[in-house]
Write a protein that holds these residues in place. Structure first.
Motif, PDB file in Angstrom:
ATOM      1  N   GLY A  51      -8.419  19.385 -31.602  1.00  0.00           N
ATOM      2  CA  GLY A  51      -9.102  18.106 -31.748  1.00  0.00           C
ATOM      3  C   GLY A  51      -9.627  17.442 -30.492  1.00  0.00           C
ATOM      4  N   ASP A  52      -9.611  18.119 -29.325  1.00  0.00           N
ATOM      5  CA  ASP A  52     -10.166  17.419 -28.165  1.00  0.00           C
ATOM      6  C   ASP A  52     -11.496  17.997 -27.710  1.00  0.00           C
ATOM      7  OD1 ASP A  52      -9.339  19.767 -27.030  1.00  0.00           O
ATOM      8  OD2 ASP A  52      -8.324  18.858 -25.325  1.00  0.00           O
ATOM      9  N   GLY A  53     -12.099  18.830 -28.545  1.00  0.00           N
ATOM     10  CA  GLY A  53     -13.397  19.411 -28.176  1.00  0.00           C
ATOM     11  C   GLY A  53     -14.496  18.355 -28.291  1.00  0.00           C
TER      12      GLY A  53
ATOM     13  N   ALA B 210      -9.053  29.669 -33.126  1.00  0.00           N
ATOM     14  CA  ALA B 210     -10.269  29.812 -33.922  1.00  0.00           C
ATOM     15  C   ALA B 210     -11.152  28.610 -33.626  1.00  0.00           C
ATOM     16  CB  ALA B 210      -9.918  29.874 -35.405  1.00  0.00           C
ATOM     17  N   LYS B 211     -12.361  28.881 -33.149  1.00  0.00           N
ATOM     18  CA  LYS B 211     -13.284  27.801 -32.777  1.00  0.00           C
ATOM     19  C   LYS B 211     -14.482  27.853 -33.706  1.00  0.00           C
ATOM     20  CE  LYS B 211     -16.076  26.069 -28.922  1.00  0.00           C
ATOM     21  NZ  LYS B 211     -16.309  26.073 -27.481  1.00  0.00           N
ATOM     22  N   GLN B 212     -14.728  26.753 -34.394  1.00  0.00           N
ATOM     23  CA  GLN B 212     -15.839  26.715 -35.359  1.00  0.00           C
ATOM     24  C   GLN B 212     -16.856  25.656 -34.962  1.00  0.00           C
ATOM     25  OE1 GLN B 212     -15.194  25.160 -39.359  1.00  0.00           O
ATOM     26  NE2 GLN B 212     -16.473  26.790 -40.211  1.00  0.00           N
TER      27      GLN B 212
ATOM     28  N   PRO C 197     -18.426  29.025 -23.145  1.00  0.00           N
ATOM     29  CA  PRO C 197     -19.777  29.268 -22.607  1.00  0.00           C
ATOM     30  C   PRO C 197     -20.888  29.118 -23.657  1.00  0.00           C
ATOM     31  CG  PRO C 197     -18.735  31.368 -23.062  1.00  0.00           C
ATOM     32  CD  PRO C 197     -17.762  30.288 -23.525  1.00  0.00           C
ATOM     33  N   GLU C 198     -20.814  28.087 -24.499  1.00  0.00           N
ATOM     34  CA  GLU C 198     -21.826  27.991 -25.559  1.00  0.00           C
ATOM     35  C   GLU C 198     -23.205  27.601 -25.022  1.00  0.00           C
ATOM     36  OE1 GLU C 198     -20.850  24.846 -28.452  1.00  0.00           O
ATOM     37  OE2 GLU C 198     -19.756  23.897 -26.831  1.00  0.00           O
ATOM     38  N   PHE C 199     -23.261  27.054 -23.790  1.00  0.00           N
ATOM     39  CA  PHE C 199     -24.570  26.709 -23.201  1.00  0.00           C
ATOM     40  C   PHE C 199     -25.171  27.872 -22.403  1.00  0.00           C
ATOM     41  CE2 PHE C 199     -23.076  22.558 -24.313  1.00  0.00           C
ATOM     42  CZ  PHE C 199     -24.209  21.757 -24.450  1.00  0.00           C
TER      43      PHE C 199
HETATM   44  P1  ADP Z   1     -15.985  22.259 -27.173  1.00  0.00           P
HETATM   45  O1  ADP Z   1     -17.057  23.259 -26.990  1.00  0.00           O
HETATM   46  O2  ADP Z   1     -16.049  21.607 -28.501  1.00  0.00           O
HETATM   47  O3  ADP Z   1     -15.910  21.274 -26.044  1.00  0.00           O
HETATM   48  P2  ADP Z   1     -13.827  23.858 -26.051  1.00  0.00           P
HETATM   49  O4  ADP Z   1     -14.150  25.309 -26.092  1.00  0.00           O
HETATM   50  O5  ADP Z   1     -13.999  23.159 -24.757  1.00  0.00           O
HETATM   51  O6  ADP Z   1     -14.623  23.077 -27.191  1.00  0.00           O
HETATM   52  O7  ADP Z   1     -12.342  23.675 -26.600  1.00  0.00           O
HETATM   53  C1  ADP Z   1     -11.803  22.395 -26.859  1.00  0.00           C
HETATM   54  C2  ADP Z   1     -10.335  22.388 -26.452  1.00  0.00           C
HETATM   55  O8  ADP Z   1      -9.614  23.357 -27.195  1.00  0.00           O
HETATM   56  C3  ADP Z   1     -10.120  22.785 -24.992  1.00  0.00           C
HETATM   57  O9  ADP Z   1     -10.215  21.650 -24.169  1.00  0.00           O
HETATM   58  C4  ADP Z   1      -8.717  23.358 -25.016  1.00  0.00           C
HETATM   59  O10 ADP Z   1      -7.770  22.324 -24.974  1.00  0.00           O
HETATM   60  C5  ADP Z   1      -8.642  24.016 -26.386  1.00  0.00           C
HETATM   61  N1  ADP Z   1      -8.975  25.451 -26.329  1.00  0.00           N
HETATM   62  C6  ADP Z   1     -10.204  26.010 -26.478  1.00  0.00           C
HETATM   63  N2  ADP Z   1     -10.132  27.354 -26.382  1.00  0.00           N
HETATM   64  C7  ADP Z   1      -8.829  27.656 -26.179  1.00  0.00           C
HETATM   65  C8  ADP Z   1      -8.093  28.879 -26.015  1.00  0.00           C
HETATM   66  N3  ADP Z   1      -8.705  30.061 -26.055  1.00  0.00           N
HETATM   67  N4  ADP Z   1      -6.747  28.799 -25.849  1.00  0.00           N
HETATM   68  C9  ADP Z   1      -6.120  27.598 -25.817  1.00  0.00           C
HETATM   69  N5  ADP Z   1      -6.755  26.425 -25.964  1.00  0.00           N
HETATM   70  C10 ADP Z   1      -8.086  26.437 -26.149  1.00  0.00           C
END
Ligand code: ADP
Ligand code: MG
Length: 421
Positions: A41-43, A60-62, A252-254
């Motif tokens: 939840g901090d993205g 898992a990142k969506q 690295p989405e950018f």
């Molecule tokens: P966004 O693109 O939405 O900013 P991030 O990739 O920066 O998202 O991820 C948001 C947060 O999720 C990060 O600040 C971190 O705390 C956590 N996170 C993301 N990827 C990982 C990972 N592979 N392992 C552990 N925590 C992760």
């Protein structure tokens, strides 16, 4: 086989159902019935879930169809997960072990499943807490050299290079966001801009500063037109996760093909801002100076390790379109190859300083602010720290041609931290 059902934003239950059907995940984590899922939840833009089981863990990142930090009023394409996935794989191969391993990619759900980094924390938090990380500068300097060199025409052949350039040209939406938010908005009145109370006059001064805007225009031209290598594209202290012995690069989405100095400058600009933020939370003067010295030491190390590792790759790995060994080493003209490298490093150094300076403006005058300043509880003190950082950023943008090396940059930062406002 991946389920091709239409995209839906996932929650803990639906994520478990989807991933539980993927053999590559049940192999790592065991049966889904024993998984625990929570959203971090901090993205800024996306959903990030942590999946844990007695056997292992994954993240898992969506992507969402809008920017999470702004809301549904700012639509964003789900395609960014596709580019993040391709960038994770490429950058991870260029500096093995420095990025999270990718376990799976589900394009229909804009979902990347990757290694869970633990007990790592985001570097920004570590910089606010005042933690010293002895290997940070070396890790990041080597990462920058390897990723920037190996993604460039010095290392890649024509066919791969052109195909990859075409692929990442599809990430135009995110490039457009950077073009606006970094290079234009801080220097004009934009409804997206936010400033700390007390800095309104400084923002107006930046908008009226012709020299600064000329420098911003030149940097924007470099950013938009100079496709030197595959960049991370958002390489700040929030895109690095650390322990005291390990440093990892995330998010690295950018990613796009741009000038080498952009990734290096983003990092150095953020380290400089962390430097100026310290007096906002370290009342003990000696402790503050000691930690600031460490931050400057990291910034210097990043550059010197980058330059040394780049030079090593220059000697041993120059097999791409711009390798040109046949003009130099093959006919005994090693000195010529060294001159080409010297010219390149001078250009990258100039770009680095300029991009560092503009990053310092956009994080203070633009939409996206940083934890290092936001963690300063007293607004007046925060404004003072930010004002010093702006003054430094301006010098970096205007004097990029005359600052000779990272020690001069550190000396400048110390002067800016102490001068009367
Ligand atoms: P966004 O693109 O939405 O900013 P991030 O990739 O920066 O998202 O991820 C948001 C947060 O999720 C990060 O600040 C971190 O705390 C956590 N996170 C993301 N990827 C990982 C990972 N592979 N392992 C552990 N925590 C992760
Ligand atoms: Mg991101």
């Amino acid at each position: 086989m991946l389920d091709k059902s239409p995209y839906e934003p996932l929650n803990a239950a639906t994520l478990t159902r989807r991933l539980g059907g993927m053999p590559e995940l049940t192999r790592r984590l065991g049966p889904a019935a024993h998984w625990q899922v929570r959203e971090v939840g901090d993205g800024n833009l996306n959903l990030v879930f942590i999946v844990e089981s007695p056997k292992g863990a994954a993240v898992a990142k969506q992507a969402l169809p809008y920017a999470r930090c702004v809301g549904e009023s700012w639509p964003m394409s789900l395609e960014r997960a596709f580019f993040e996935y391709h960038a994770l794989v490429r950058l991870g191969a260029r500096d093995p072990g420095r990025l999270p391993e990718v376990y799976a990619f589900d394009q229909s759900q804009a979902l990347i499943v990757m290694e869970y980094l633990a007990p790592h924390v985001i570097l920004r938090k570590s910089l606010v807490e005042g933690v010293v990380l002895p290997e940070l500068g070396g890790h990041l300097g080597r990462y920058l050299a390897r990723s920037l060199f190996r993604g460039s025409d010095f290392a890649m052949d024509t066919a791969h290079r052109k195909a990859d350039l075409a692929l990442f040209a599809g990430n135009g939406e995110l490039c457009g966001i950077s073009e606006d938010l970094i290079f234009t908005d801080p220097f004009r009145a934009s409804p997206r801009n936010r400033v700390t109370a007390g800095l309104e006059g400084d923002a107006a001064a930046a908008r009226a500063d012709r020299d600064l805007k000329v420098a911003a225009a030149a940097l924007k031209r470099r950013f938009a037109t100079s496709a030197e290598t595959l960049l991370h594209g958002d390489f700040h202290t929030g895109s690095v996760m650390v322990t005291d012995r390990d440093s990892r690069v995330i998010d690295p989405e950018f990613a796009f093909y741009g000038p080498m100095g952009f990734d290096i400058g983003s990092l150095l600009g953020n380290l400089m801002m962390a430097f100026f933020a310290q007096s906002g939370y370290r009342a003990d003067h000696a402790a503050c100076i000691a930690y600031q010295d460490w931050i400057l030491d990291v910034a210097e190390t990043v550059w010197w390790v980058f330059a040394a590792e780049f030079a090593r790759l220059w000697k041993s790995g120059r097999n791409g379109i711009l390798g040109l060994r046949e003009l130099f080493e093959d006919v005994g003209h090693e000195i010529g190859a060294r001159s080409v490298l010297t010219d390149l490093m001078e250009e990258v150094w100039r770009d680095t300083l300029g991009f560092a300076g503009i990053e310092m403006h956009r994080r203070i005058l633009g939409l996206a602010h940083i934890l290092e300043f936001e963690a300063i509880a007293n607004e007046g003190l925060r404004a003072e720290c930010e004002r010093r950082a702006l003054a430094m950023g301006r010098v970096l943008m205007l004097r990029a041609r005359t600052l000779r090396g990272p020690r001069e940059v550190s000396a400048l930062a110390r002067t800016m931290a102490e001068r009367p406002l």
